[in-house]
Design a protein around this motif. Structure first.
Motif, PDB file in Angstrom:
ATOM      1  N   ASN A 146       2.139   4.406   3.136  1.00  0.00           N
ATOM      2  CA  ASN A 146       1.469   4.661   1.848  1.00  0.00           C
ATOM      3  C   ASN A 146       0.021   4.175   1.787  1.00  0.00           C
ATOM      4  N   ILE A 147      -0.442   3.514   2.836  1.00  0.00           N
ATOM      5  CA  ILE A 147      -1.790   2.921   2.715  1.00  0.00           C
ATOM      6  C   ILE A 147      -2.878   3.980   2.499  1.00  0.00           C
ATOM      7  N   ALA A 148      -2.757   5.109   3.147  1.00  0.00           N
ATOM      8  CA  ALA A 148      -3.830   6.108   3.054  1.00  0.00           C
ATOM      9  C   ALA A 148      -4.057   6.546   1.612  1.00  0.00           C
ATOM     10  N   GLY A 149      -2.978   6.623   0.849  1.00  0.00           N
ATOM     11  CA  GLY A 149      -3.089   7.062  -0.551  1.00  0.00           C
ATOM     12  C   GLY A 149      -3.986   6.139  -1.361  1.00  0.00           C
ATOM     13  N   TYR A 150      -3.861   4.836  -1.132  1.00  0.00           N
ATOM     14  CA  TYR A 150      -4.683   3.882  -1.896  1.00  0.00           C
ATOM     15  C   TYR A 150      -6.151   3.958  -1.471  1.00  0.00           C
ATOM     16  N   LEU A 151      -6.352   4.138  -0.179  1.00  0.00           N
ATOM     17  CA  LEU A 151      -7.733   4.124   0.309  1.00  0.00           C
ATOM     18  C   LEU A 151      -8.493   5.399  -0.061  1.00  0.00           C
ATOM     19  N   LYS A 152      -7.748   6.408  -0.490  1.00  0.00           N
ATOM     20  CA  LYS A 152      -8.425   7.631  -0.939  1.00  0.00           C
ATOM     21  C   LYS A 152      -9.110   7.416  -2.279  1.00  0.00           C
ATOM     22  N   CYS A 153      -8.662   6.401  -3.027  1.00  0.00           N
ATOM     23  CA  CYS A 153      -9.264   6.138  -4.337  1.00  0.00           C
ATOM     24  C   CYS A 153     -10.705   5.694  -4.153  1.00  0.00           C
ATOM     25  N   GLU A 154     -11.533   6.255  -4.994  1.00  0.00           N
ATOM     26  CA  GLU A 154     -12.957   5.953  -4.895  1.00  0.00           C
ATOM     27  C   GLU A 154     -13.225   4.447  -4.990  1.00  0.00           C
ATOM     28  N   ASN A 155     -12.539   3.774  -5.887  1.00  0.00           N
ATOM     29  CA  ASN A 155     -12.855   2.370  -6.134  1.00  0.00           C
ATOM     30  C   ASN A 155     -11.864   1.389  -5.518  1.00  0.00           C
ATOM     31  N   VAL A 156     -11.027   1.858  -4.632  1.00  0.00           N
ATOM     32  CA  VAL A 156     -10.146   0.932  -3.913  1.00  0.00           C
ATOM     33  C   VAL A 156     -10.647   0.855  -2.470  1.00  0.00           C
ATOM     34  N   SER A 157     -11.064  -0.335  -2.071  1.00  0.00           N
ATOM     35  CA  SER A 157     -11.684  -0.472  -0.754  1.00  0.00           C
ATOM     36  C   SER A 157     -10.809  -1.205   0.242  1.00  0.00           C
ATOM     37  N   GLY A 158      -9.557  -1.434  -0.120  1.00  0.00           N
ATOM     38  CA  GLY A 158      -8.697  -2.109   0.829  1.00  0.00           C
ATOM     39  C   GLY A 158      -7.399  -2.526   0.193  1.00  0.00           C
ATOM     40  N   VAL A 159      -6.635  -3.311   0.955  1.00  0.00           N
ATOM     41  CA  VAL A 159      -5.298  -3.700   0.491  1.00  0.00           C
ATOM     42  C   VAL A 159      -5.048  -5.174   0.788  1.00  0.00           C
ATOM     43  N   LEU A 160      -4.211  -5.758  -0.064  1.00  0.00           N
ATOM     44  CA  LEU A 160      -3.704  -7.115   0.168  1.00  0.00           C
ATOM     45  C   LEU A 160      -2.208  -6.947   0.446  1.00  0.00           C
ATOM     46  N   VAL A 161      -1.795  -7.341   1.642  1.00  0.00           N
ATOM     47  CA  VAL A 161      -0.442  -7.026   2.097  1.00  0.00           C
ATOM     48  C   VAL A 161       0.329  -8.312   2.391  1.00  0.00           C
ATOM     49  N   GLY A 162       1.546  -8.386   1.904  1.00  0.00           N
ATOM     50  CA  GLY A 162       2.393  -9.542   2.159  1.00  0.00           C
ATOM     51  C   GLY A 162       3.345  -9.268   3.308  1.00  0.00           C
ATOM     52  N   GLY A 163       4.592  -8.908   2.958  1.00  0.00           N
ATOM     53  CA  GLY A 163       5.668  -8.750   3.938  1.00  0.00           C
ATOM     54  C   GLY A 163       5.282  -7.966   5.188  1.00  0.00           C
ATOM     55  N   ALA A 164       4.645  -6.826   5.000  1.00  0.00           N
ATOM     56  CA  ALA A 164       4.347  -5.957   6.146  1.00  0.00           C
ATOM     57  C   ALA A 164       3.236  -6.517   7.027  1.00  0.00           C
ATOM     58  N   SER A 165       2.547  -7.546   6.545  1.00  0.00           N
ATOM     59  CA  SER A 165       1.465  -8.113   7.358  1.00  0.00           C
ATOM     60  C   SER A 165       1.967  -9.223   8.283  1.00  0.00           C
ATOM     61  N   ALA A 166       3.191  -9.663   8.050  1.00  0.00           N
ATOM     62  CA  ALA A 166       3.722 -10.773   8.844  1.00  0.00           C
ATOM     63  C   ALA A 166       4.494 -10.271  10.066  1.00  0.00           C
ATOM     64  N   LYS A 167       4.473  -8.943  10.274  1.00  0.00           N
ATOM     65  CA  LYS A 167       5.129  -8.369  11.458  1.00  0.00           C
ATOM     66  C   LYS A 167       4.085  -7.581  12.231  1.00  0.00           C
ATOM     67  N   LEU A 168       3.948  -7.884  13.508  1.00  0.00           N
ATOM     68  CA  LEU A 168       2.861  -7.289  14.290  1.00  0.00           C
ATOM     69  C   LEU A 168       2.856  -5.762  14.229  1.00  0.00           C
ATOM     70  N   GLU A 169       4.021  -5.151  14.490  1.00  0.00           N
ATOM     71  CA  GLU A 169       4.055  -3.690  14.592  1.00  0.00           C
ATOM     72  C   GLU A 169       3.633  -3.013  13.297  1.00  0.00           C
ATOM     73  N   THR A 170       4.222  -3.451  12.187  1.00  0.00           N
ATOM     74  CA  THR A 170       3.893  -2.805  10.903  1.00  0.00           C
ATOM     75  C   THR A 170       2.430  -3.038  10.542  1.00  0.00           C
ATOM     76  N   TRP A 171       1.955  -4.227  10.809  1.00  0.00           N
ATOM     77  CA  TRP A 171       0.560  -4.525  10.454  1.00  0.00           C
ATOM     78  C   TRP A 171      -0.405  -3.668  11.289  1.00  0.00           C
ATOM     79  N   LEU A 172      -0.098  -3.505  12.571  1.00  0.00           N
ATOM     80  CA  LEU A 172      -0.965  -2.666  13.408  1.00  0.00           C
ATOM     81  C   LEU A 172      -0.887  -1.203  12.965  1.00  0.00           C
ATOM     82  N   ASP A 173       0.294  -0.787  12.519  1.00  0.00           N
ATOM     83  CA  ASP A 173       0.416   0.593  12.019  1.00  0.00           C
ATOM     84  C   ASP A 173      -0.388   0.771  10.726  1.00  0.00           C
ATOM     85  N   ILE A 174      -0.365  -0.262   9.891  1.00  0.00           N
ATOM     86  CA  ILE A 174      -1.181  -0.208   8.669  1.00  0.00           C
ATOM     87  C   ILE A 174      -2.650  -0.066   9.043  1.00  0.00           C
ATOM     88  N   ALA A 175      -3.086  -0.886   9.999  1.00  0.00           N
ATOM     89  CA  ALA A 175      -4.491  -0.833  10.420  1.00  0.00           C
ATOM     90  C   ALA A 175      -4.838   0.548  10.983  1.00  0.00           C
TER      91      ALA A 175
END
Ligand code: PGA
Length: 266
Positions: free
Chosen positions: A219-248
């Motif tokens: 779902n990250i791409a949907g947020y970044l499409k917003c004109e005034n959203v320049s990024g994300v603050l991620v909890g659970g998915a950031s503490a696992k290497l694979e998911t975090w790299l996929d987010i990136a």
């Protein structure tokens, strides 16, 4: 190209060894991150120094999850903003909903912490968001306004200060639930409400808005499409290497640079 901020809040998910392992693994991947992605990790206070060194050496930012507003003194269990700065932090979260709701942090305390963060030379990441009940009652804007006014009204922001103010819109009901806020709704709140009010309250600061709450690679791409959203603050998915790299990986979109919400463009 749009500058994208990927902020990883490791919360209390990882112990000392796990934090160091993930920091090293991320550092090993850092060269692959696109140049328009600025990644920052918020490890636990315990792991911050060791993991932080590894992350910083790899060009990844480091931040504190929580600070206390007095610099030094008899405050058992607390760590001050100034101490985090001296330990190599660049950023600090403030007003995260888990602090507000699980630890009873008031708007007044959030303000004191925000002022201490600024005084210590850290870049603040102010978190705001409504609960499910408040949303159902149609009070989202009211709640956000109270939180934003308490934090930002008459806040001294030195004119020459180049630091941005990050505001993370994090609906409480979306955090850690897997029930992410629909990107259209998140964009509308960020675009129509948070940026306008932040500009009004703090015209001297460059405001950068993030979304947080069950962000995933899908779902990250949907947020970044917003004109005034320049990024994300991620909890659970950031503490696992694979998911975090996929987010990136999925964060990189060929988007035009948004107009920076700076008050100056009114
Ligand atoms: P989550 O947490 O990604 O696990 O929903 C977000 C946050 O608390 O910042």
């Amino acid at each position: 190209m749009k500058q994208i901020y990927l902020f990883a809040n490791w919360k209390m998910y990882l112990d000392f060894d796990e934090s160091n392992i993930l920091a090293n693994a991320l550092a090993g991947e850092a060269e692959k991150f696109p140049t328009n992605v600025k990644m920052t990790v918020f490890p636990s206070a315990l792991s911050l120094y060791s993991a932080g060194q590894v992350l910083r050496d790899a060009g990844i930012g480091v931040g504190a999850q929580n600070v206390y507003w007095v610099d030094k003194g008899g405050y058992t269990g607390e760590v001050s903003a100034q101490m985090f700065q001296a330990a190599g932090c660049e950023y600090a979260l403030v007003g995260h909903s888990e602090r507000r709701h699980q630890f009873g942090e008031s708007n007044h305390e959030v303000r004191q912490k925000l002022e201490a963060i600024l005084a210590a030379g850290l870049t603040p990441v102010l978190c705001v968001g409504e609960t499910a009940k408040e949303r159902e009652e149609g009070k989202t804007e009211e709640v956000l306004e109270i939180q934003l006014r308490a934090a930002l009204q008459n806040l001294a922001w030195p004119k020459e200060d180049e630091r941005p103010l990050f505001i993370a819109y994090e609906p409480v009901w979306a955090i850690g639930t897997g029930n992410a806020c629909d990107d259209t709704e998140a964009c509308a709140v960020a675009h129509n409400f948070i940026d306008k009010l932040a500009v009004e309250l703090l015209p001297a600061a460059a405001v950068i808005i993030l979304y947080g709450g069950s962000v995933r690679p899908e779902n990250i791409a949907g947020y970044l499409k917003c004109e005034n959203v320049s990024g994300v603050l991620v909890g659970g998915a950031s503490a696992k290497l694979e998911t975090w790299l996929d987010i990136a990986k999925n964060a990189v979109l060929p988007l035009p640079a948004p107009p920076l919400i700076k008050g100056r463009e009114k």
